[in-house]
Write a protein that holds these residues in place. Sequence first.
Motif, mmCIF file in Angstrom:
data_model
loop_
_atom_site.group_PDB
_atom_site.id
_atom_site.type_symbol
_atom_site.label_atom_id
_atom_site.label_comp_id
_atom_site.label_asym_id
_atom_site.label_seq_id
_atom_site.Cartn_x
_atom_site.Cartn_y
_atom_site.Cartn_z
ATOM 1 N N VAL A 37 -8.696 -16.857 -1.711
ATOM 2 C CA VAL A 37 -9.004 -16.473 -3.105
ATOM 3 C C VAL A 37 -9.145 -17.912 -3.942
ATOM 4 C CG1 VAL A 37 -7.642 -14.502 -2.958
ATOM 5 C CG2 VAL A 37 -6.188 -16.474 -3.661
ATOM 6 N N SER A 38 -9.686 -17.758 -5.027
ATOM 7 C CA SER A 38 -9.973 -18.921 -5.857
ATOM 8 C C SER A 38 -9.287 -19.019 -7.283
ATOM 9 C CB SER A 38 -11.749 -18.758 -6.175
ATOM 10 O OG SER A 38 -11.901 -17.839 -6.834
ATOM 11 N N TRP A 39 -8.742 -17.875 -7.632
ATOM 12 C CA TRP A 39 -7.937 -17.796 -8.831
ATOM 13 C C TRP A 39 -6.838 -16.680 -8.760
ATOM 14 C CZ3 TRP A 39 -6.734 -14.957 -13.432
ATOM 15 C CH2 TRP A 39 -6.538 -15.563 -14.325
ATOM 16 N N VAL A 40 -5.606 -16.701 -9.015
ATOM 17 C CA VAL A 40 -4.770 -15.674 -9.341
ATOM 18 C C VAL A 40 -3.823 -15.671 -10.589
ATOM 19 C CG1 VAL A 40 -2.479 -14.920 -8.070
ATOM 20 C CG2 VAL A 40 -4.381 -16.011 -6.554
ATOM 21 N N GLY A 41 -3.815 -14.887 -11.335
ATOM 22 C CA GLY A 41 -3.144 -14.792 -12.483
ATOM 23 C C GLY A 41 -3.103 -13.636 -13.494
ATOM 24 N N PHE A 42 -2.706 -13.816 -14.474
ATOM 25 C CA PHE A 42 -2.176 -12.693 -15.160
ATOM 26 C C PHE A 42 -2.929 -12.722 -16.813
ATOM 27 C CE2 PHE A 42 1.170 -13.192 -12.181
ATOM 28 C CZ PHE A 42 1.465 -12.053 -11.851
ATOM 29 N N TYR A 43 -3.573 -11.629 -17.177
ATOM 30 C CA TYR A 43 -3.769 -11.435 -18.606
ATOM 31 C C TYR A 43 -2.846 -10.525 -19.092
ATOM 32 C CZ TYR A 43 -8.290 -14.030 -18.275
ATOM 33 O OH TYR A 43 -9.064 -15.015 -17.965
ATOM 34 N N ILE A 44 -2.273 -10.703 -20.383
ATOM 35 C CA ILE A 44 -1.160 -10.219 -20.961
ATOM 36 C C ILE A 44 -1.640 -9.553 -22.412
ATOM 37 C CG2 ILE A 44 1.165 -10.217 -22.053
ATOM 38 C CD1 ILE A 44 1.367 -12.829 -19.802
ATOM 39 N N GLN A 45 -1.235 -8.251 -22.454
ATOM 40 C CA GLN A 45 -1.299 -7.312 -23.790
ATOM 41 C C GLN A 45 -1.240 -8.558 -25.081
ATOM 42 O OE1 GLN A 45 1.550 -4.477 -24.536
ATOM 43 N NE2 GLN A 45 0.045 -2.947 -24.783
ATOM 44 N N ASN A 50 -5.545 -5.938 -27.137
ATOM 45 C CA ASN A 50 -6.466 -6.736 -26.082
ATOM 46 C C ASN A 50 -5.774 -7.584 -24.859
ATOM 47 O OD1 ASN A 50 -8.969 -5.628 -27.377
ATOM 48 N ND2 ASN A 50 -8.607 -7.026 -29.064
ATOM 49 N N LEU A 51 -6.224 -8.475 -24.294
ATOM 50 C CA LEU A 51 -5.633 -9.058 -23.250
ATOM 51 C C LEU A 51 -5.827 -10.592 -23.513
ATOM 52 C CD1 LEU A 51 -7.006 -7.399 -20.141
ATOM 53 C CD2 LEU A 51 -4.590 -7.192 -21.045
ATOM 54 N N GLN A 66 -11.338 -8.467 -24.262
ATOM 55 C CA GLN A 66 -11.294 -7.179 -25.082
ATOM 56 C C GLN A 66 -10.929 -6.088 -23.910
ATOM 57 O OE1 GLN A 66 -14.647 -7.492 -27.717
ATOM 58 N NE2 GLN A 66 -13.228 -6.471 -29.194
ATOM 59 N N LYS A 67 -10.132 -5.109 -24.571
ATOM 60 C CA LYS A 67 -9.873 -3.921 -23.923
ATOM 61 C C LYS A 67 -11.195 -3.291 -23.501
ATOM 62 C CE LYS A 67 -7.143 0.217 -24.274
ATOM 63 N NZ LYS A 67 -6.314 0.886 -24.973
ATOM 64 N N ASP A 68 -11.391 -2.717 -22.261
ATOM 65 C CA ASP A 68 -12.540 -2.039 -21.893
ATOM 66 C C ASP A 68 -13.711 -3.104 -21.512
ATOM 67 O OD1 ASP A 68 -11.225 0.425 -22.003
ATOM 68 O OD2 ASP A 68 -11.814 0.445 -24.031
ATOM 69 N N HIS A 69 -13.585 -4.307 -21.753
ATOM 70 C CA HIS A 69 -14.747 -5.395 -21.371
ATOM 71 C C HIS A 69 -14.187 -6.273 -20.272
ATOM 72 C CE1 HIS A 69 -15.667 -4.277 -25.503
ATOM 73 N NE2 HIS A 69 -16.626 -4.990 -25.406
ATOM 74 N N ILE A 116 0.843 -3.270 -19.704
ATOM 75 C CA ILE A 116 1.172 -4.391 -20.450
ATOM 76 C C ILE A 116 0.603 -5.599 -20.056
ATOM 77 C CG2 ILE A 116 3.473 -3.489 -21.314
ATOM 78 C CD1 ILE A 116 4.370 -5.119 -18.731
ATOM 79 N N ALA A 117 0.019 -5.479 -18.810
ATOM 80 C CA ALA A 117 -0.775 -6.820 -18.311
ATOM 81 C C ALA A 117 -1.664 -6.505 -17.141
ATOM 82 C CB ALA A 117 0.401 -7.838 -18.051
ATOM 83 N N VAL A 118 -2.351 -7.439 -16.866
ATOM 84 C CA VAL A 118 -3.174 -7.237 -15.445
ATOM 85 C C VAL A 118 -2.995 -8.363 -14.517
ATOM 86 C CG1 VAL A 118 -4.883 -5.672 -16.287
ATOM 87 C CG2 VAL A 118 -5.438 -7.940 -16.305
ATOM 88 N N LEU A 119 -2.752 -8.258 -13.137
ATOM 89 C CA LEU A 119 -3.013 -9.195 -12.332
ATOM 90 C C LEU A 119 -4.556 -9.182 -11.972
ATOM 91 C CD1 LEU A 119 -1.990 -11.024 -10.102
ATOM 92 C CD2 LEU A 119 -1.279 -8.841 -8.762
ATOM 93 N N ASP A 120 -5.150 -10.496 -12.156
ATOM 94 C CA ASP A 120 -6.442 -10.650 -11.579
ATOM 95 C C ASP A 120 -6.350 -11.595 -10.585
ATOM 96 O OD1 ASP A 120 -9.164 -11.271 -11.646
ATOM 97 O OD2 ASP A 120 -9.149 -12.221 -13.455
#
Length: 154
Positions: A37-45, A50-51, A66-69, A116-120
Amino acid sequence: MKQTDLKMLEALISDIPRATTIYANASAFLNSVLADVSWVGFYIQDENDNLYLGPFQGNTACVSIQKDHGVCGVSYGKNETVRVDDVSKFPGYISCDAAARSEIVIPLRDKSGTPIAVLDIDSNSLNRFSDAHLEEIKLLEEAAKIIENTISAI
Ligand code: SME
């Protein structure tokens, strides 16, 4: 990543009363147990639904999505895991790192099930999160649940 890593993750983040600290150590831990893996992280609401970039491991990344992007915004908007075997084929893919080839994004929810967030997680290999990796993907979804439960309990 293996089943026993989930117990280690749980122990690492339990009883921590700050979301930032949980996200930071969770991203470092997942990065250390995942191969290729090259990147592990979170985008938060954020306040506009949006994130916004949260704690991560890897190269500097896009700050706002942006949400849905992009893969993250679609996962967040649909409230479901999105796996991309070849990012060049994903419409609206947001390229933060030219070397990235495949990606998985898993939403984290609050107690009512709202994201509330995503794990990417990104990889420089094609198909890193394909059906051939379903067992590990199940573990990643369980890891996301452990993180969301810990944050919801704060
Ligand atoms: N590729 C993502 C953007 C975030 S980076 O991968 C860190 C997307 O399309 O949402």
